[in-house]
Design a protein around this motif. Structure first.
Motif, mmCIF file in Angstrom:
data_model
loop_
_atom_site.group_PDB
_atom_site.id
_atom_site.type_symbol
_atom_site.label_atom_id
_atom_site.label_comp_id
_atom_site.label_asym_id
_atom_site.label_seq_id
_atom_site.Cartn_x
_atom_site.Cartn_y
_atom_site.Cartn_z
ATOM 1 N N VAL A 103 83.121 -68.993 28.041
ATOM 2 C CA VAL A 103 81.835 -68.601 28.604
ATOM 3 C C VAL A 103 82.067 -67.581 29.720
ATOM 4 O O VAL A 103 82.189 -67.941 30.889
ATOM 5 N N PRO A 104 82.161 -66.298 29.351
ATOM 6 C CA PRO A 104 82.303 -65.274 30.383
ATOM 7 C C PRO A 104 80.920 -64.899 30.928
ATOM 8 O O PRO A 104 79.936 -64.857 30.191
ATOM 9 N N VAL A 105 80.841 -64.638 32.216
ATOM 10 C CA VAL A 105 79.577 -64.219 32.825
ATOM 11 C C VAL A 105 79.889 -63.481 34.122
ATOM 12 O O VAL A 105 80.865 -63.798 34.803
ATOM 13 N N SER A 106 79.057 -62.500 34.433
ATOM 14 C CA SER A 106 79.170 -61.787 35.700
ATOM 15 C C SER A 106 77.922 -62.071 36.519
ATOM 16 O O SER A 106 76.803 -61.827 36.060
ATOM 17 N N LEU A 107 78.113 -62.599 37.709
ATOM 18 C CA LEU A 107 77.003 -62.827 38.619
ATOM 19 C C LEU A 107 76.719 -61.527 39.366
ATOM 20 O O LEU A 107 77.643 -60.877 39.866
ATOM 21 N N VAL A 108 75.462 -61.158 39.423
ATOM 22 C CA VAL A 108 75.032 -59.971 40.159
ATOM 23 C C VAL A 108 73.792 -60.345 40.969
ATOM 24 O O VAL A 108 73.209 -61.404 40.776
ATOM 25 N N THR A 146 81.571 -56.480 29.156
ATOM 26 C CA THR A 146 80.991 -57.117 27.964
ATOM 27 C C THR A 146 80.396 -58.488 28.256
ATOM 28 O O THR A 146 79.675 -59.024 27.427
ATOM 29 N N SER A 147 80.690 -59.042 29.418
ATOM 30 C CA SER A 147 80.148 -60.361 29.751
ATOM 31 C C SER A 147 78.671 -60.226 30.133
ATOM 32 O O SER A 147 78.258 -59.231 30.716
ATOM 33 N N PRO A 148 77.863 -61.246 29.795
ATOM 34 C CA PRO A 148 76.459 -61.203 30.182
ATOM 35 C C PRO A 148 76.314 -61.222 31.697
ATOM 36 O O PRO A 148 77.175 -61.748 32.407
ATOM 37 N N LEU A 149 75.222 -60.662 32.180
ATOM 38 C CA LEU A 149 74.935 -60.641 33.610
ATOM 39 C C LEU A 149 73.946 -61.747 33.945
ATOM 40 O O LEU A 149 72.973 -61.954 33.209
ATOM 41 N N LEU A 150 74.181 -62.432 35.043
ATOM 42 C CA LEU A 150 73.259 -63.437 35.545
ATOM 43 C C LEU A 150 72.841 -62.999 36.947
ATOM 44 O O LEU A 150 73.672 -62.966 37.859
ATOM 45 N N ASP A 151 71.574 -62.635 37.106
ATOM 46 C CA ASP A 151 71.060 -62.155 38.388
ATOM 47 C C ASP A 151 70.759 -63.354 39.283
ATOM 48 O O ASP A 151 69.905 -64.178 38.964
ATOM 49 N N THR A 152 71.457 -63.436 40.410
ATOM 50 C CA THR A 152 71.310 -64.557 41.334
ATOM 51 C C THR A 152 70.413 -64.224 42.520
ATOM 52 O O THR A 152 70.298 -65.035 43.440
#
Length: 179
Positions: A103-108, A146-152
């Protein structure tokens, strides 16, 4: 039915909330272990050289490989800046993720939110000088991964952890990352 084993790779700029969210995520997951990549950089004096970068990456891969190979764990949570695709790809290429949903993800977050969080951290003595500028420079780089972005931006840490837990996993063997 046995739930899938899950390996979370959480990236994002300094101050976005990676460590807090990862810690909360690990607390809510079954049989979990947490590795913050920054722990591998906790050296004095702090030195960024080709040698220390290679050592830190090797240590991260070694620890993650051991966690993934250990039957005691159902969930592995890893957080680090991960601002370049080649870093994520390199880590995954060195790990045996068979039997794991990755589960790759980038927090932004918004630039204003990142600035406010880092200024508050700086005033509390939790950030080194220059962190704000580096973090703001890294922020746009996550859109190229390529990882999905999760806006925090509007999420409390508990909400971020819940959103991370709900993300779908990937089978990285299909993308050629199997060792």
């Amino acid at each position: 039915m046995i739930p899938p084993r899950r390996f979370y790779l959480i990236g994002g700029p300094m101050g976005v909330g990676k460590t807090t969210a990862a810690r909360l995520l690990a607390e809510r997951l079954p049989r979990s272990v947490l590795l913050d990549g920054d722990w591998c950089w906790d050296m004095r004096p702090f030195q960024v050289t080709e040698e220390t970068k290679a050592m830190v990456l090797d240590n991260i891969c070694h620890l993650l490989g051991n966690f993934l190979a250990c039957s005691a764990f159902q969930s592995v949570v890893f957080c680090w800046v991960l601002h370049e695709q080649e870093i994520l790809d390199h880590i995954l290429s060195r790990l045996d993720t068979s039997g794991w949903e990755t589960v790759p993800v980038s927090l932004v977050c918004s630039e204003a939110a990142l600035r406010a969080r880092l200024l508050a951290d700086g005033e509390a003595g939790r950030r080194a000088p220059g962190t704000l500028e580096r973090s703001l420079a890294y922020l746009p780089r996550y859109a190229a991964l390529t990882s999905p972005l999760l806006d925090t931006t509007a999420l409390a840490p508990e909400e971020t952890a819940a959103a991370l837990a709900a993300l779908p996993g990937r089978d990285y063997e299909e993308r050629g990352y199997a060792p």
